[in-house]
Design a protein around this motif. Structure first.
Motif, short mmCIF file in Angstrom:
data_model
loop_
_atom_site.label_atom_id
_atom_site.label_comp_id
_atom_site.label_asym_id
_atom_site.label_seq_id
_atom_site.Cartn_x
_atom_site.Cartn_y
_atom_site.Cartn_z
N ILE A 40 18.91 -22.80 26.92
CA ILE A 40 18.25 -22.42 26.16
C ILE A 40 18.31 -23.31 25.32
O ILE A 40 16.84 -23.18 24.05
CB ILE A 40 18.34 -21.07 26.12
N GLY A 41 19.42 -23.54 24.44
CA GLY A 41 19.17 -24.24 23.47
C GLY A 41 18.97 -25.34 23.12
O GLY A 41 17.68 -25.65 22.27
N LEU A 42 19.00 -26.12 23.77
CA LEU A 42 18.70 -27.57 24.09
C LEU A 42 16.83 -27.66 23.95
O LEU A 42 16.43 -28.19 23.82
CB LEU A 42 19.43 -28.21 25.57
N LEU A 43 16.13 -26.72 25.42
CA LEU A 43 14.76 -26.79 25.03
C LEU A 43 14.50 -26.11 24.30
O LEU A 43 13.38 -26.63 23.64
CB LEU A 43 15.12 -25.44 26.50
N ALA A 45 15.18 -26.44 20.82
CA ALA A 45 15.27 -28.08 20.31
C ALA A 45 14.35 -28.72 20.67
O ALA A 45 14.03 -29.61 20.00
CB ALA A 45 17.06 -28.54 19.93
N LEU A 46 14.29 -29.39 21.78
CA LEU A 46 13.73 -30.95 22.15
C LEU A 46 11.86 -30.26 22.82
O LEU A 46 10.87 -31.23 22.90
CB LEU A 46 14.44 -31.36 23.66
N VAL A 47 12.35 -29.32 23.70
CA VAL A 47 10.58 -28.84 24.21
C VAL A 47 9.60 -27.74 23.78
O VAL A 47 8.22 -28.28 23.65
CB VAL A 47 11.05 -28.40 25.56
N ARG A 48 10.41 -26.85 23.03
CA ARG A 48 9.52 -26.08 21.91
C ARG A 48 8.69 -26.62 21.84
O ARG A 48 7.44 -26.52 21.04
CB ARG A 48 10.49 -25.42 21.56
N PRO A 49 9.25 -27.59 20.06
CA PRO A 49 8.07 -28.13 18.90
C PRO A 49 7.13 -28.92 19.88
O PRO A 49 5.93 -28.94 19.35
CB PRO A 49 9.40 -29.13 18.78
N VAL A 50 7.29 -29.58 21.07
CA VAL A 50 6.26 -29.92 22.04
C VAL A 50 5.16 -29.42 22.30
O VAL A 50 3.70 -29.32 22.22
CB VAL A 50 6.44 -30.82 23.28
N ILE A 73 7.68 -19.40 28.78
CA ILE A 73 7.90 -21.21 29.02
C ILE A 73 9.55 -21.50 29.31
O ILE A 73 10.15 -22.00 29.89
CB ILE A 73 7.29 -21.45 29.10
N ILE A 74 10.26 -21.56 28.00
CA ILE A 74 11.48 -22.48 27.68
C ILE A 74 12.27 -21.35 28.93
O ILE A 74 13.26 -21.67 29.49
CB ILE A 74 11.39 -22.02 26.40
N PHE A 75 12.84 -19.73 28.74
CA PHE A 75 13.71 -19.22 29.52
C PHE A 75 13.28 -19.09 31.08
O PHE A 75 13.88 -19.56 32.37
CB PHE A 75 12.71 -17.61 29.37
N ALA A 76 11.52 -19.90 31.47
CA ALA A 76 11.45 -19.48 33.03
C ALA A 76 12.01 -21.17 33.33
O ALA A 76 13.17 -21.58 34.56
CB ALA A 76 10.23 -19.96 33.27
N LEU A 77 11.92 -22.35 32.56
CA LEU A 77 12.42 -23.57 32.74
C LEU A 77 14.09 -23.95 32.30
O LEU A 77 15.07 -24.33 33.45
CB LEU A 77 12.23 -24.61 31.19
#
Length: 116
Positions: A40-43, A45-50, A73-77
């Motif tokens: 979740i932390g990595l997502l 940092a990497l996916v949330r801004p996009v 969406i981040i949680f589901a990923l």
């Protein structure tokens, strides 16, 4: 470094608490909760801004309410990437889990005597 470790542990404990509630979020062990917290932390940092960039019009039109969907969406990923972390009711479990993760994390950080 110590604060990063504390955030990691608190997020893992929050995920275990959420898994005990009737939310449809299932985590098989504390080890899986630790791995899920890292993912979740990595997502974040990497996916949330996009995601935030591409959904900014919706976030703006809903006065920030759509940002909750971005969190879901981040949680589901994260649930899709980690074995032992599953969502029984799909998106709805992710939405409830994301809301509760923010709430429980903030509650636990208020209870911990940590100076930043």
């Amino acid at each position: 470094m110590l604060q990063l470790l504390i955030v990691w542990i608190v997020t893992s404990v929050s995920l275990l608490i959420i898994a005990q509630l009737p939310t449809g979020v299932e985590i098989s062990s504390f080890k899986k909760a630790l791995i899920s917290a890292v993912v979740i932390g990595l997502l974040n940092a990497l996916v949330r801004p996009v995601l935030t960039f591409f959904t900014f019009p919706l976030i703006f039109l809903t006065f920030g309410l759509f940002y909750t969907v971005v969190n879901a969406i981040i949680f589901a990923l994260a649930a899709a990437f980690v074995d032992g972390f599953s969502l029984r009711w799909g998106f709805w479990s992710a939405l409830i889990g994301a809301i509760l993760l923010g709430f429980i994390n903030s509650l636990l950080f208020q209870l911990l005597p940590i100076s930043s």
